[in-house]
Structures are given as C-alpha cells and as structure tokens.
Design an enzyme around this catalytic site. Sequence first.
Site, short mmCIF file in Angstrom:
data_model
loop_
_atom_site.label_atom_id
_atom_site.label_comp_id
_atom_site.label_asym_id
_atom_site.label_seq_id
_atom_site.Cartn_x
_atom_site.Cartn_y
_atom_site.Cartn_z
N GLY A 149 -45.67 -14.26 16.98
CA GLY A 149 -44.54 -14.65 16.15
C GLY A 149 -43.23 -14.17 16.73
O GLY A 149 -43.14 -13.76 17.89
N ASP B 288 -38.45 -18.62 6.11
CA ASP B 288 -39.15 -19.20 7.27
C ASP B 288 -40.49 -19.81 6.84
O ASP B 288 -41.54 -19.49 7.40
CB ASP B 288 -39.36 -18.13 8.34
N LYS C 214 -50.68 -6.92 12.79
CA LYS C 214 -49.44 -7.47 13.33
C LYS C 214 -48.71 -6.36 14.06
O LYS C 214 -48.19 -5.44 13.44
CB LYS C 214 -48.57 -8.05 12.22
#
Length: 692
Positions: A476, A590, A495
């Site tokens: 990302g 987003d 993440k």
Amino acid sequence: MCEHLSSIRVINFGQNQLHGPIPKCLGNLTYLTEIRLGDNNLTVIEVSINQLSGSLPANIGLHVPNLEFLFVAQNNLMAGPLPNLSNASKLRELDMAASTFSCLFNHRNLTGLYLGDNPLNTTIPASRGNLSTSLLYVDLSISNIRGNIPVDIGNLSSLIALDLGNNQLSGAIPTSIQRLQNLQALYLNDNVLQGHIPYELCQLNNLADLRLGGNRLTGSIPSCLGTLSVALRSLSLGSNLLTSTIPSSLWELKYILHLNLSSNSLVGPLSEDIGKLKDVVDMDLSNNHFSGNIPGSIGGLQNMINLSLANNYLEGPIPNSFKTLLSLEFLDLSKNNLSGVIPKSLEALLYLKYLNLSFNKLQGEIPTGGPFRNFSADSFVPNGALCSASRLHVPLCKNRTKVKPNWRKAKYIISGVISVILLAAAALILILCKKRNVEVVRETASLHQVLWRRVSRLELARATNGFHESNLLGTGGFGSVYRGTLLDGIDIAVKVFNLQLEGAFKSFDKECEMLSNLRHRNLIKIISCCDELDFKALILQLMPNGSLENWLYSPNCSMTILQRLDIMKDVALALEYLHHGYSIPIVHCDVKPSNILLDDDLVAHVADFGIARLIGSADSMTETMTLATIGYMAPEFGMEGSVSTRGDVYSFGIVLMETFTKRKPTDEMFVGEMDLKQWIADSFIISRCCNR
C-alpha cells in the site's frame, strides 16, 4: 569461525542463547560467497538478543564496506574500559570505544545501527571526520552511555529515529539538533540532561514522537511546540523540573495522541482549550501544581483511554461531561480538592477498569451501576462525606429505609414476573431474527478483550517466515502486508510500515488510533500494534479471501450478482457507521476495491485508515496533501483538498459501478471526457434506444 561463514550474506544468530565474546574476526569479513550466484557482499550482521559478552570489536564495520544494518542489541557487550585494568589499559580501551563509535558513525553505507541494551559503558565521542549521511536509525538506549551529546550529532542529516534513552547523558540538549530535518522520533528520556528545552526542536517539522521525560530540564515548556501540530503525535516531558503554566499554543496540537507533562512544577488553571485535543488517547498531567476547576470541555475528548490529573490542587465538582468519555479505561483524580457528588452519569463508562477518587472532599452516594460494581474502597477513601454499601468502608446512606414485604401483593408480583418473562422471550425471538446486530455486539465485546495484545518484532518475523515474499499479501501507500500465524495458532495479517516514507510515522499512529476505537462488523479489526524505534506494524484480523480487487480481476475467482450486491451493502454499512455511528464523523478518504477485504463468508470489511480524517462538527475540512487514489477521489478532493463524507460517498459510487461492470475507473479505454460514469450513462441510453 569466520572462515566458515563465506557462503552467508546475512548473519543471523538471533535468540540462540549464544555465550562468550563476539568473534573479533566478524569485523574483517569483506567478501562472502553468494546466496545467489554473484552476490557476494555482507549487508547485515544480526546477533541481537543473545548472551554475548566481552568488548565490541573496534573494527566491526571497518572492513565490511556494504554493511547496511548492524543489530547487536540486547547482549552483554562492553565498549568502554573493562574492570580491574591498569590506567594505561583503561586509556587504550577508551580509545578503542571512541574508535568503534567513530568508525560506525562514519560508515558510508550503514543505515541502521542498533547497539541498545548493552552495558557499553562509554561516551559518544566528538566526530573525527564527516559523519555518515546514510544513517537513518540509531539505537544506543539502555547502554550506560555517559557525557554530553556531541554538537556534531546534527551532522547525521538523514536520521529518521534517534534513541539515546535510559542512559546517563548529561549537559544540555545541543541546539544543532535542529539540522536533523528528517527526524521523526527523538528519545532522550531517562538521562540527567539539564538546561532548557531548546526552541530549536520546533524546527523539526517532521517530528512525530518526542520523549524528554525523566531528566532535569528546567524553565517553561516552549510555546513554539504548538507549531508542530501537523506532525506531533506523542509528547513526553514528564519527571523534569519544568515550571510556569502550560502555553496556550500546546492545545493546538490537534493530532496529538499521547501527552505526558506529569511530575513537574507546572502551575495555573487548565484551559477550556484542552477540549481541542480531539484525538488524544493518553493524557497524564499528574503531580504538578494545577489549580481551579476541571474544564468541562474535557468531555469532548471522546478517544481518551487513560487520564490522570492526580496530585494537584484542582477544586470544584467532577464535570458531568465525563459521561461522554465512553472509551475511558483509566481515570485518576486522587489527591486534589474536588468537592460535590460523584456524577451518577459515570455509570455509562462501561470500559472503565481503574478509578481513583481518593483524598478529595467528595460527598453523597457512590454510584453502584456500570463499572462501579468492580471498584474497591481504595478508590474512594478518605472522602469523609461519601456513603454507600459497607463493602466500600464508608457509612451507609441515611436516606435508605428497609421495606417490609407485603405478602398480600405476592400474587401481583408473581403475575408481573411471568409477564416480564413472556416479554423477554418475545424480545429474544426478535433479537435472534436480527442476527447481524447480535454479531456486532458480540464482536464489539470480544474485540475489546483481544485488543493490544503485545507482539514483538521477532514474533512477527517468525510468524511471517522472516517477512518472506511468499507471505506478501499486498503493498500500500505506507508499507506492505504479510500473512502470518502466531505461536498460539492465530492467523493474522501484518501491515509493516515503511518508515523511510514521509508521513509513515503519522500514518501508523492515525491508523492505530482509528482502528482501536472503531467497532463494527464491516470494519477490519486490530489485534495489536508493534511499536518499536525502527519498526512499526499493525497486527490485523486476517481476511482469508483477500480483497474485492482480487475477486474482480483474478481469472480464478468469480462472484454472482447477489454476492456483489451483498458486498456493497456491507461497505455501505461500514461507511454509514464511520459517518454517523461514531462520536465524531470520520472520513475514510481512500475507498477502493483493494481496501475492501473479504472473510471466509465473503463478508466485506473496510480497511486501510492511514489517511482517514476526523472532521468534528464541520461538514468538511481542507487537506493540503492529496493522498487518495486517482480515479476514486471526489473532484473537490483532488482539486481543492476538500475532505468530507460526501467524498466517501462519491468513492463508494465509483466502486459500486466498478464492482458490477468490472471496469477500473483508470481503464485505458477512458480517455478525454469519457470516464466510467459517462460510459455507464451512455450504456443506459443505448439500452433504452434498443428496447424501443
């Protein structure tokens, strides 16, 4: 030993219980036979978390020209003079220590230097040459380092994180530190630093985490710290000798998450502007000399988890606005001069685990509902005018009278009980019919129990096979996501934030804060955060079916129209919660198929809150940095930076059209004025014409 390492590029002895001194020859390794043919340069030395002893070799990085990372933390290594040596030997060892640091700080390729948690027993020498501009991370914490912080530390111009905490550093904080313009984390806590907090720190516009607590710093808090409002997420100035009042500009740190000003000599009343810190999670203002009333505006800090105002001179009542602090788990108002009653509205704080109201002048009945059922007498004594049940060691309330049972009314009571049971049964049937709502409540409760489980970087490395490419789920804007399994068998998604990217520290703090407070069936759930000096990661619930984007465009996946409809309904419910179901409207900013993840049952979970925004009571706000994805962002966001819930609705509409047409808004077929919206509109016109 070293002659047998010729086939290894990365040396990793982590957590193997190694003993004895580190081999001197490690410093002389230059060329190694490749893991991949032709790749023959050592880039990483990893010997952290062992029981290595003796002296750190002075030439450990001298003959390794391509060395990028040196991990020697958490051992028993010395860099200074060893005990019971002659004066001449001590001088030689001191010179060796200086040479070691000079060599490492001047290494042209070294990116990460991790020597923390070793009894190095040395000083940081002044530079003997030009300091390296490649160093990004330096950790010398808990290493018995003495002396001053050298002025030329400011020459490490590329530093992102510097940790010198828990040492014996003395003197002033050098003003040259203002030259570290890329610095995002500065830890100088728990030393014996003196003097004022330099105003030059306010020039570090990227600083996200500043820890100066546990020193002997004097003077007032620099008012210019308020200018760091965009970047600063954590400010710790506790346990110093600071005086004067809190500057009004400090309440402008609107994105601050952690604020610690405890154990100083700060004075004056607390401003109503404290309510501006909408994002704050932890606030410790204890052990100062604050006076006046507790501002009622503090009730607006609805993300607050820990609050301590203990041991001050605060007076007046406990504000009734505390009832809105629904996330509060820790509240300490002890050792003040608070008066009046304990607001019964505090019973609404269902997550409150610790409460201390002792040593005040409170009166009246102690509430009994909600979390008050779990508090002991220690939370309330000595407040001589309080009353409650005997278990709290205070007098019984006088207005309570015993009621004699009236047996003549027993039949009416029994009839009433039966009626209640019947109503409860009917309600239960209705609840079971609304299974989705039941699951939301259950997940909310279970999430709070598993939240913030402590997971170390090493455990995550094991869980993801060393963050191997085969475990990579996707990449990302601020990092990469890996699949993994913890030691107890829990499947997770990790993440990992790329801290070299601008804004990565802020994105980690924002996403951590958002996900820890949001509770909805269709939002991704956080298990923990791994927050270390050079490593930031979110541990999330694994979504085994990947993203909606994978399902739309992978040749091995297919979905029916009804499945797509259900997924979009799930996303709509998630956005409805963000916009209207939380205390403050949240804009995701987003929304796109890659941020919509699917579980085993293809239930959608909205993820990636790295650039989410709280917009408070306003309908919109202006964001100077446009980080949303081209094709999905609303026109007003792309052109003007205008952030609003309407922008999320626009993005949802684009995703809705893409989900049913399997056409990306950035498809090469869309050129000029033709875009996804126009293409669908034209398709409807053609369809109507053909059906006539």
